[in-house]
Motif scaffolding. Structure first.
Motif, PDB file in Angstrom:
ATOM      1  N   GLY A 127      42.025   7.025  52.250  1.00 20.93           N
ATOM      2  CA  GLY A 127      42.744   5.756  52.360  1.00 20.93           C
ATOM      3  C   GLY A 127      43.992   5.741  51.494  1.00 20.93           C
ATOM      4  N   PHE A 128      43.868   6.236  50.284  1.00 16.30           N
ATOM      5  CA  PHE A 128      45.004   6.243  49.366  1.00 16.30           C
ATOM      6  C   PHE A 128      46.139   7.114  49.901  1.00 16.30           C
ATOM      7  N   LEU A 129      45.807   8.325  50.365  1.00 15.74           N
ATOM      8  CA  LEU A 129      46.828   9.238  50.847  1.00 15.74           C
ATOM      9  C   LEU A 129      47.487   8.730  52.130  1.00 15.74           C
ATOM     10  N   THR A 130      46.702   8.079  52.993  1.00 17.50           N
ATOM     11  CA  THR A 130      47.279   7.546  54.227  1.00 17.50           C
ATOM     12  C   THR A 130      48.328   6.490  53.926  1.00 17.50           C
ATOM     13  N   ASN A 131      48.066   5.650  52.934  1.00 17.38           N
ATOM     14  CA  ASN A 131      49.053   4.624  52.587  1.00 17.38           C
ATOM     15  C   ASN A 131      50.214   5.192  51.790  1.00 17.38           C
ATOM     16  N   ILE A 132      49.910   5.993  50.797  1.00 12.98           N
ATOM     17  CA  ILE A 132      50.973   6.512  49.929  1.00 12.98           C
ATOM     18  C   ILE A 132      51.871   7.479  50.676  1.00 12.98           C
ATOM     19  N   ALA A 133      51.399   7.948  51.851  1.00 12.24           N
ATOM     20  CA  ALA A 133      52.185   8.882  52.655  1.00 12.24           C
ATOM     21  C   ALA A 133      53.417   8.239  53.263  1.00 12.24           C
ATOM     22  N   ASN A 134      53.489   6.914  53.238  1.00 11.97           N
ATOM     23  CA  ASN A 134      54.589   6.217  53.898  1.00 11.97           C
ATOM     24  C   ASN A 134      55.500   5.550  52.874  1.00 11.97           C
ATOM     25  N   PRO A 135      56.621   6.180  52.507  1.00  8.83           N
ATOM     26  CA  PRO A 135      57.522   5.598  51.510  1.00  8.83           C
ATOM     27  C   PRO A 135      58.230   4.344  51.997  1.00  8.83           C
ATOM     28  N   LYS A 136      58.131   4.063  53.311  1.00  7.26           N
ATOM     29  CA  LYS A 136      58.748   2.846  53.827  1.00  7.26           C
ATOM     30  C   LYS A 136      58.105   1.601  53.231  1.00  7.26           C
ATOM     31  N   ALA A 137      56.869   1.751  52.717  1.00  2.00           N
ATOM     32  CA  ALA A 137      56.208   0.614  52.071  1.00  2.00           C
ATOM     33  C   ALA A 137      56.984   0.175  50.842  1.00  2.00           C
ATOM     34  N   ALA A 138      57.476   1.141  50.074  1.00  2.00           N
ATOM     35  CA  ALA A 138      58.250   0.805  48.879  1.00  2.00           C
ATOM     36  C   ALA A 138      59.538   0.082  49.258  1.00  2.00           C
ATOM     37  N   ILE A 139      60.160   0.533  50.357  1.00  2.00           N
ATOM     38  CA  ILE A 139      61.391  -0.115  50.817  1.00  2.00           C
ATOM     39  C   ILE A 139      61.106  -1.538  51.256  1.00  2.00           C
ATOM     40  N   PHE A 140      59.965  -1.742  51.943  1.00  2.00           N
ATOM     41  CA  PHE A 140      59.590  -3.085  52.372  1.00  2.00           C
ATOM     42  C   PHE A 140      59.395  -4.004  51.172  1.00  2.00           C
ATOM     43  N   PHE A 141      58.599  -3.542  50.211  1.00  2.00           N
ATOM     44  CA  PHE A 141      58.355  -4.377  49.041  1.00  2.00           C
ATOM     45  C   PHE A 141      59.641  -4.629  48.261  1.00  2.00           C
ATOM     46  N   GLY A 142      60.477  -3.599  48.164  1.00  2.00           N
ATOM     47  CA  GLY A 142      61.742  -3.783  47.470  1.00  2.00           C
ATOM     48  C   GLY A 142      62.606  -4.825  48.150  1.00  2.00           C
ATOM     49  N   SER A 143      62.605  -4.810  49.498  1.00  2.00           N
ATOM     50  CA  SER A 143      63.387  -5.801  50.260  1.00  2.00           C
ATOM     51  C   SER A 143      62.837  -7.199  50.061  1.00  2.00           C
ATOM     52  N   VAL A 144      61.505  -7.312  50.098  1.00  2.00           N
ATOM     53  CA  VAL A 144      60.873  -8.623  49.916  1.00  2.00           C
ATOM     54  C   VAL A 144      61.171  -9.174  48.524  1.00  2.00           C
ATOM     55  N   PHE A 145      60.987  -8.330  47.520  1.00  2.00           N
ATOM     56  CA  PHE A 145      61.185  -8.807  46.158  1.00  2.00           C
ATOM     57  C   PHE A 145      62.640  -9.172  45.888  1.00  2.00           C
ATOM     58  N   SER A 146      63.553  -8.376  46.424  1.00  5.24           N
ATOM     59  CA  SER A 146      64.971  -8.646  46.167  1.00  5.24           C
ATOM     60  C   SER A 146      65.471  -9.884  46.899  1.00  5.24           C
ATOM     61  N   SER A 147      64.861 -10.181  48.058  1.00  3.01           N
ATOM     62  CA  SER A 147      65.323 -11.321  48.846  1.00  3.01           C
ATOM     63  C   SER A 147      64.557 -12.607  48.579  1.00  3.01           C
ATOM     64  N   VAL A 148      63.326 -12.481  48.116  1.00  7.98           N
ATOM     65  CA  VAL A 148      62.481 -13.671  47.924  1.00  7.98           C
ATOM     66  C   VAL A 148      62.403 -14.097  46.463  1.00  7.98           C
TER      67      VAL A 148
END
Length: 206
Positions: free
Chosen positions: A117-138
């Motif tokens: 489970g950990f590797l499947t999620n951490i395999a996608n760096p787009k998650a960091a971009i999503f969170f970065g976008s949310v945090f910067s805009s919200v």
């Protein structure tokens, strides 16, 4: 602060419920193995989400912008891992139903279930971009530590609840029985979808 956290919660919920590699992995583990294995895989996914959310709060997006190769390395490694998962699912689909009762996922122990489970999620760096976008805009400019920790807690809490729901819902006797009857087809469809996610990661341009 409350309105900010509610906005973060709404955006993260939308992302959680959209089927992706994480949901596919936990669902497949639930129907093919056990509720315990699915919960552990879900815990691994949540840990990956927590890592990406924390890194986004610390500004990993800036690192990706300054050193694009870091993002590329993570992306390629992630795509390769998802393709490996797809291969494992397809290989399991060719076993006879009455043959070796090998797992359809490379998770044979509690630790391996969590790691998958950990590797499947951490395999996608787009998650960091999503969170970065949310945090910067919200999040308001110069948000205090309390607001940031609150947003982090909301993300982790919602993730725990969602993947626990998926694990419990997909591990019912009826669904497991249906899986056993149609195991080959389900494994091949799941493998194809996982391969699609992996291929998209590999083909994505930085």
């Amino acid at each position: 602060m409350l309105s900010t956290l509610l906005t973060v919660a709404a955006l993260h919920t939308l992302v959680l419920v959209v089927p992706g590699p994480d949901v596919l992995l936990v669902s497949q583990t639930a129907v093919a193995r056990s509720r315990r294995a699915a919960l552990l895989a879900g815990a691994g996914v949540v840990s990956g989400i927590a890592c990406w959310a924390a890194l986004a709060l610390l500004g990993i997006n800036v690192l990706f912008e300054q050193f694009a190769w870091v993002h590329g390395v993570i992306r390629v490694a992630g795509g390769a891992y998802l393709l490996f998962m797809a291969f494992t699912l397809w290989r399991s689909s060719f076993r006879r139903a009455e043959g070796e009762a090998a797992p359809v996922l490379p998770a044979r122990s509690d630790a391996q279930a969590f790691r998958s489970g950990f590797l499947t999620n951490i395999a996608n760096p787009k998650a960091a971009i999503f969170f970065g976008s949310v945090f910067s805009s919200v999040l308001p400019a110069h948000s205090g530590t309390g607001v940031k920790l609150g947003a982090f807690a909301v993300i982790v809490t919602l993730s725990v609840l969602w993947f626990a729901l998926v694990a419990f819902g997909m591990s019912t006797v009826r669904l497991q029985s249906a899986y056993l009857r149609a195991r080959r087809g389900i494994d091949r469809v799941a493998g194809s979808v996982m391969a699609g996610f992996g291929t998209l990661l590999l083909l994505e341009r930085d």
